[in-house]
Design an enzyme around this catalytic site. Structure first.
Site, PDB file in Angstrom:
ATOM      1  N   ASP A 142       0.868  -1.026   0.089  1.00  0.00           N
ATOM      2  CA  ASP A 142      -0.015  -0.174  -0.014  1.00  0.00           C
ATOM      3  C   ASP A 142       0.848   1.415   0.051  1.00  0.00           C
ATOM      4  O   ASP A 142       2.037   1.267  -0.137  1.00  0.00           O
ATOM      5  CB  ASP A 142      -0.786  -0.110   1.362  1.00  0.00           C
ATOM      6  N   LYS A 143       0.381   2.288   0.325  1.00  0.00           N
ATOM      7  CA  LYS A 143       0.866   3.683   0.320  1.00  0.00           C
ATOM      8  C   LYS A 143       2.209   3.730   0.699  1.00  0.00           C
ATOM      9  O   LYS A 143       2.152   3.593   2.213  1.00  0.00           O
ATOM     10  CB  LYS A 143      -0.071   4.789   0.577  1.00  0.00           C
TER      11      LYS A 143
END
Length: 427
Positions: A146-147
């Site tokens: 993810d980010k």
């Protein structure tokens, strides 16, 4: 007779008939317009056909145009080699990206797969429409980072044209912080996510995160003692085995069977100094992980070592009650390796396929981490002090609370401190 002739001419479209032995170039007339004089040249954009006894049509070039188009398409398709199923070993720095997985149709949030698909198309490995619909190339990733999360050993499976110098051509269209480090042929039905037996992540953090709250030190002078490192490893070892991690993710209740995960190992390595600041690496290997899970596992151990939470909170967090578990920053999280033990046992020595162990690429993986991943994490930590800022939020958490889940045992009460970015590879 004139009406019948015009009807015949209209039925044959742009090709005109030759009735009898006398050639004629009579285009379809509109209204009472006169036909062109005998011997006039036919328009160049028209083709004529000749008739034979019995009404058979013979095209002057000897072949029906539809058949020519069909055979030409077949020839073009025959010239393209068939696509082959492969896996790519990827490494990337996740800073500035909104995760690994591509969001087709959305250009607002850039992902790692956006750059990868663009490079595959530009290098000639896949047609452009495969980038618009990744299912056409059977694309699958091992882990959905993810980010801000980086990877040193991400593996994706897909079908491509095996062009010459394929790795060099793909990398030539990628930024320097994304690299394809290896390629292997796999079975036609291979799926990198489903075939993956386990994932190994590492979490890089400054050691002052383990300093006790009563003598909290958040500068370059702190050094992790042997006693504290031993305590950290004792707590991390408690995660080994199968536990219900519903408190370590979002939107899962204690009765959800998918919240149970198996951890093979988790430990902290000896610390090292970079740019005057001491860091340590925590490694965890598990079958699979849910969103936020690893960061919350690290966060809870940090809270215990610092003296904000009792050790008993570990056992409570695996029970049915709601426990407030802090989530460490995402900056230090790295997908380090994915494992394919069962696939290697079945296909790795069959004489047709290679084992997916990447031993020959370990040097390139280590070099990429030293050049792109670790400097980014360390530099960002020094500039933005994300760990220090997160540590200041630990007193807000109430680790002694035993609030029940709202709406029954199947629902989970979200933490007010819970963010949207995290780590996860299966959900």
């Amino acid at each position: 007779m004139g009406l019948q002739l015009r009807a015949l001419l209209g039925a044959f479209g742009r090709w005109t008939l030759r009735l009898g032995p006398r050639p004629s170039c009579s285009p379809r007339m509109a209204g009472n317009a006169e036909p062109p004089p005998a011997g006039a040249a036919c328009p160049q954009d028209r083709r004529s056909c000749s008739g034979r006894a019995g009404g058979d049509r013979v095209w002057e070039d000897g072949e029906h145009p539809a058949k020519k188009l069909k055979s030409g398409g077949d020839e073009e398709r025959r010239e393209k080699p068939p696509k082959r199923k492969i896996v790519l070993l990827m490494a990337y720095s996740g800073k500035g990206y909104h995760g690994m997985q591509r969001n087709v149709g959305s250009s607002q949030f850039k992902t790692i797969e956006d750059d990868l698909v663009s490079a595959l198309v530009r290098s000639g490995c896949i047609p452009e429409n495969h980038g618009e619909d990744m299912r056409k190339m059977s694309f699958q990733r091992c882990a959905r980072t993810d980010k801000g999360v980086s990877a040193a050993g991400q593996v994706v499976s897909l079908k491509v044209w095996l062009i010459d110098d394929i790795l060099e051509k793909i990398n030539s269209h990628l930024p320097s912080h994304i690299r394809i480090l290896g390629l292997k042929r796999v079975t036609g039905g291979f799926n990198s996510k489903n075939r993956c037996d386990a994932r190994t992540y590492c979490y890089l953090l400054p050691t002052f995160a383990f300093a006790h709250k009563d003598r909290d030190v958040q500068d370059e002078t702190y050094r992790l003692s042997a006693e504290t490192l031993q305590q950290v490893n004792r707590l991390l070892a408690c995660y080994k085995g199968t536990h219900n991690f519903h408190n370590f993710t979002s939107q899962k209740g204690p009765q959800d069977p998918s919240a149970c995960r198996y951890i093979l190992e988790m430990y902290c390595e000896e610390p090292f100094v970079r740019e005057g600041l001491e860091f340590a690496v925590i490694r965890v290997k598990g079958q699979s992980f849910m969103m936020h899970q690893i960061r919350k596992m690290v966060g809870l151990v940090v809270a215990i070592v610092k003296g904000y939470a009792p050790e008993s909170v570990l056992e409570r967090s695996w029970g049915t009650e709601k426990v407030d578990v802090p989530k460490a920053p995402g900056l230090g999280l790295v997908l380090e390796r994915v494992h394919f033990e069962k696939y290697n046992q079945r296909f790795g020595n069959d004489g047709l396929h290679e084992p997916l162990d990447w031993a020959q690429e370990e040097g390139k993986v280590a070099a990429f981490k030293e050049e792109h991943i670790y400097p980014t994490i360390i530099g960002t930590e020094r500039d933005e002090r994300s760990m220090a800022q997160w540590l200041s939020t630990l007193p807000i958490h109430n680790f002694s609370a035993t609030a029940l889940t709202a709406g029954g045992t199947g629902a989970k009460v979200p933490s007010p401190l819970e963010g949207s970015e995290g780590d996860g590879d299966t959900d």
